[in-house]
Design a protein around this motif. Structure first.
Motif, PDB file in Angstrom:
ATOM      1  N   ASN A   1       0.814  -1.226   0.000  1.00  0.00           N
ATOM      2  CA  ASN A   1       0.000   0.000   0.000  1.00  0.00           C
ATOM      3  C   ASN A   1       0.848   1.276   0.000  1.00  0.00           C
ATOM      4  OD1 ASN A   1      -2.263  -1.630   0.098  1.00  0.00           O
ATOM      5  ND2 ASN A   1      -2.559  -1.392   2.321  1.00  0.00           N
ATOM      6  N   GLY A   2       2.163   1.131   0.207  1.00  0.00           N
ATOM      7  CA  GLY A   2       3.019   2.305   0.255  1.00  0.00           C
ATOM      8  C   GLY A   2       2.785   3.158   1.484  1.00  0.00           C
ATOM      9  N   GLU A   3       2.417   2.536   2.589  1.00  0.00           N
ATOM     10  CA  GLU A   3       2.153   3.290   3.815  1.00  0.00           C
ATOM     11  C   GLU A   3       3.463   3.819   4.405  1.00  0.00           C
ATOM     12  OE1 GLU A   3      -0.313   1.341   6.691  1.00  0.00           O
ATOM     13  OE2 GLU A   3      -1.480   0.283   5.158  1.00  0.00           O
ATOM     14  N   ARG A   4       3.385   5.036   4.932  1.00  0.00           N
ATOM     15  CA  ARG A   4       4.560   5.637   5.562  1.00  0.00           C
ATOM     16  C   ARG A   4       4.643   5.196   7.023  1.00  0.00           C
ATOM     17  NH1 ARG A   4       7.275   8.798   2.349  1.00  0.00           N
ATOM     18  NH2 ARG A   4       6.252   9.663   0.488  1.00  0.00           N
ATOM     19  N   VAL A   5       5.123   3.975   7.174  1.00  0.00           N
ATOM     20  CA  VAL A   5       5.328   3.405   8.504  1.00  0.00           C
ATOM     21  C   VAL A   5       6.826   3.141   8.676  1.00  0.00           C
ATOM     22  CG1 VAL A   5       3.035   2.394   8.771  1.00  0.00           C
ATOM     23  CG2 VAL A   5       4.810   1.113   7.568  1.00  0.00           C
ATOM     24  N   ALA A   6       7.266   3.065   9.917  1.00  0.00           N
ATOM     25  CA  ALA A   6       8.705   2.913  10.157  1.00  0.00           C
ATOM     26  C   ALA A   6       8.959   2.103  11.410  1.00  0.00           C
ATOM     27  CB  ALA A   6       9.364   4.289  10.290  1.00  0.00           C
ATOM     28  N   VAL A   7      10.034   1.336  11.352  1.00  0.00           N
ATOM     29  CA  VAL A   7      10.598   0.705  12.544  1.00  0.00           C
ATOM     30  C   VAL A   7      11.856   1.479  12.872  1.00  0.00           C
ATOM     31  CG1 VAL A   7      11.660  -1.380  13.487  1.00  0.00           C
ATOM     32  CG2 VAL A   7       9.655  -1.566  12.010  1.00  0.00           C
ATOM     33  N   ILE A   8      11.975   1.925  14.111  1.00  0.00           N
ATOM     34  CA  ILE A   8      13.138   2.727  14.495  1.00  0.00           C
ATOM     35  C   ILE A   8      13.978   1.965  15.512  1.00  0.00           C
ATOM     36  CG2 ILE A   8      11.953   4.900  14.030  1.00  0.00           C
ATOM     37  CD1 ILE A   8      11.589   5.248  17.040  1.00  0.00           C
ATOM     38  N   SER A   9      15.237   2.360  15.609  1.00  0.00           N
ATOM     39  CA  SER A   9      16.128   1.725  16.580  1.00  0.00           C
ATOM     40  C   SER A   9      15.918   2.327  17.961  1.00  0.00           C
ATOM     41  CB  SER A   9      17.580   1.910  16.153  1.00  0.00           C
ATOM     42  OG  SER A   9      17.953   3.276  16.279  1.00  0.00           O
ATOM     43  N   GLU A  10      16.413   1.633  18.952  1.00  0.00           N
ATOM     44  CA  GLU A  10      16.316   2.113  20.322  1.00  0.00           C
ATOM     45  C   GLU A  10      17.057   3.443  20.488  1.00  0.00           C
ATOM     46  OE1 GLU A  10      16.892   0.180  24.810  1.00  0.00           O
ATOM     47  OE2 GLU A  10      17.941  -0.662  23.072  1.00  0.00           O
ATOM     48  N   ASP A  11      18.185   3.581  19.799  1.00  0.00           N
ATOM     49  CA  ASP A  11      18.934   4.843  19.867  1.00  0.00           C
ATOM     50  C   ASP A  11      18.134   5.989  19.277  1.00  0.00           C
ATOM     51  OD1 ASP A  11      21.037   3.529  21.029  1.00  0.00           O
ATOM     52  OD2 ASP A  11      22.260   3.419  19.209  1.00  0.00           O
ATOM     53  N   THR A  12      17.445   5.740  18.158  1.00  0.00           N
ATOM     54  CA  THR A  12      16.637   6.781  17.533  1.00  0.00           C
ATOM     55  C   THR A  12      15.466   7.162  18.421  1.00  0.00           C
ATOM     56  OG1 THR A  12      17.246   5.940  15.352  1.00  0.00           O
ATOM     57  CG2 THR A  12      15.341   7.392  15.460  1.00  0.00           C
ATOM     58  N   LYS A  13      14.861   6.190  19.067  1.00  0.00           N
ATOM     59  CA  LYS A  13      13.774   6.484  20.004  1.00  0.00           C
ATOM     60  C   LYS A  13      14.249   7.436  21.090  1.00  0.00           C
ATOM     61  CE  LYS A  13      11.000   4.435  23.680  1.00  0.00           C
ATOM     62  NZ  LYS A  13      10.683   3.209  24.465  1.00  0.00           N
ATOM     63  N   ARG A  14      15.421   7.135  21.655  1.00  0.00           N
ATOM     64  CA  ARG A  14      15.955   7.980  22.736  1.00  0.00           C
ATOM     65  C   ARG A  14      16.301   9.377  22.236  1.00  0.00           C
ATOM     66  NH1 ARG A  14      20.364   5.409  23.503  1.00  0.00           N
ATOM     67  NH2 ARG A  14      21.553   6.850  22.200  1.00  0.00           N
ATOM     68  N   ASP A  15      16.952   9.452  21.050  1.00  0.00           N
ATOM     69  CA  ASP A  15      17.389  10.741  20.543  1.00  0.00           C
ATOM     70  C   ASP A  15      16.234  11.616  20.076  1.00  0.00           C
ATOM     71  OD1 ASP A  15      19.964   9.918  21.036  1.00  0.00           O
ATOM     72  OD2 ASP A  15      20.386   9.333  18.948  1.00  0.00           O
TER      73      ASP A  15
END
Length: 413
Positions: free
Chosen positions: A146-160
């Motif tokens: 579907n081309g959805e703008r979803v993302a999996v982020i890293s733990e470091d990115t979550k913190r930053d």
């Protein structure tokens, strides 16, 4: 006999404590560096999180187009189009993970600029790689389609990006002027694992570049997961048959090459070692052994000089033993064993220091998200290096000792 050699070695070491300290320090320092480097290399090439299935995986990281007339060559990662058309359709692999190399981009939060490594993937990427999800889940095949703008982020990115937020699944993160809904958060992966590493993972269908463009070369890689290690030859054979049907797209090029290789070979292919059947692993190992040998040579030469001094101090002992019938081979064997005992003591000290050094490296976070350990492989490598070091520094002094003449040795007493 070995017991007597050991007692003699300890007595000699205790006789000149300063020389013993210098010898042990040199051995321990050298083997500490070797052990830490071995731990780093082992961490890089072994099957670690999240690539725990490397033993039954093959990697496609490079395509080659060659002009055999002018010796021209064009090397590049593959395009998504190529991997989707020629690799995803393979029958032998259980799963095919497709992902781009991570691309650096920027995000802004509260006036702060954050560097984010962005990676585009397909849905099977989350089945081939065994990520630890701290919260949420990976995006699905349907969301990719579907081309959805979803993302999996890293733990470091979550913190930053989100600070101390307890949960961020479902929240929005804006990267490269695009807003994405966070689907999940995974434990961070070190940059030393380029196939799996990223700060943010998104579907390939949201890429600004046209992933459907019918070209061979691009910025994507593929990981073929077999059901077992026994599937690897069949997977390689099937892929080789597909490659044989692909024609070069660049003008003037007449040969197209690509290989599905084990992890290490897949990266050595693009190195001076790579143009061999094993992807250059054998050549790389020989080069590594040569570099290691040269690295150990200088401290070994210093230890040779110390050992020769010790031998000269023991000339009377050597003369008496020769007078009573001891052969040169016996004396050589004794001294080499004594030197190996000294080297082994230095090795034990070096391993203890290495353990402390590795704990410091891990604790200080000198290499983000990498956790070095001294496992059986690293320990075995250190012991082999210890034996080589002992032989390098012991053979020549032992030979010098065996050449001493009885009369001269007793005269020097």
């Amino acid at each position: 006999m070995l017991k007597n050699y050991f007692k003699t070695a300890i007595a000699v070491l205790r006789r000149r404590k300063f020389f013993t300290f210098i010898s042990l320090f040199g051995i321990a320092f050298t083997l500490t560096i070797v052990t830490v480097l071995a731990a780093f290399v082992d961490n890089t090439v072994s099957a670690n999180y999240p690539e725990v299935h490397r033993d039954r995986s093959l990697y496609i990281t490079l395509l080659k187009q060659e002009n055999t007339k002018d010796q021209g060559q064009w090397n590049s990662p593959a395009s998504f189009y190529y991997l989707d058309k020629y690799v995803s359709t393979l029958k032998t692999p259980e799963k095919v993970a497709i992902s781009s190399f991570f691309n650096p981009t920027n995000a802004y939060r509260n006036g702060r600029k954050l560097a984010v490594n962005l990676k585009y993937t397909n849905a099977p990427f989350w089945e081939v790689m065994q990520f630890d999800f701290i919260e949420g889940k990976p995006f699905t095949e349907q969301q990719v389609a579907n081309g959805e703008r979803v993302a999996v982020i890293s733990e470091d990115t979550k913190r930053d990006y989100f600070g101390n937020a307890a949960s961020v699944a479902g929240q929005t993160i804006e990267v490269d002027n695009q807003a994405y809904r966070v689907s999940g958060v995974v434990k961070s992966v070190p940059v030393t694992m380029p196939i799996a590493h990223a700060d943010m993972y998104v579907p390939y269908t949201v890429s600004k570049a046209d992933y459907r463009q019918p070209t061979l070369m691009g910025n994507y890689t593929a990981v073929l997961l077999g059901r077992s290690e026994a599937d690897l030859p069949a997977m390689q054979a099937e892929y080789a048959a597909v490659v044989a049907r692909v024609k070069p797209e660049a003008k003037g090029f007449d040969v197209f090459k690509s290989n599905a290789d084990p992890y290490l070979s897949s990266f050595l292919r693009n190195s001076p070692f790579g143009d061999t059947d094993d992807g250059g692993v054998g050549r790389a190992m020989m080069a590594g052994a040569l570099i290691l040998l040269l690295f150990m040579l200088l401290p070994a030469l210093n230890l040779v000089n110390i050992n020769i001094s010790r031998i000269m101090e023991r000339s009377s002992e050597i003369g008496v033993r020769k007078a009573f019938g001891a052969s040169g081979h016996t004396l050589v064997g004794q001294f080499i064993v004594e030197n190996l005992i000294l080297t082994f003591l230095g090795c034990c000290i070096g391993i203890l220091v290495s353990f402390v050094a590795i704990q410091v490296i891990n604790g200080a976070g000198l290499i983000n998200n990498i956790h070095l350990t001294i496992n059986g492989t690293v320990l075995g490598f250190s012991l082999i290096a210890c034996v080589v070091f002992g032989l390098l520094s012991g053979v020549y002094p032992a030979w010098r000792m065996s050449r001493l003449q009885v009369v001269q040795a007793l005269k020097d007493r």
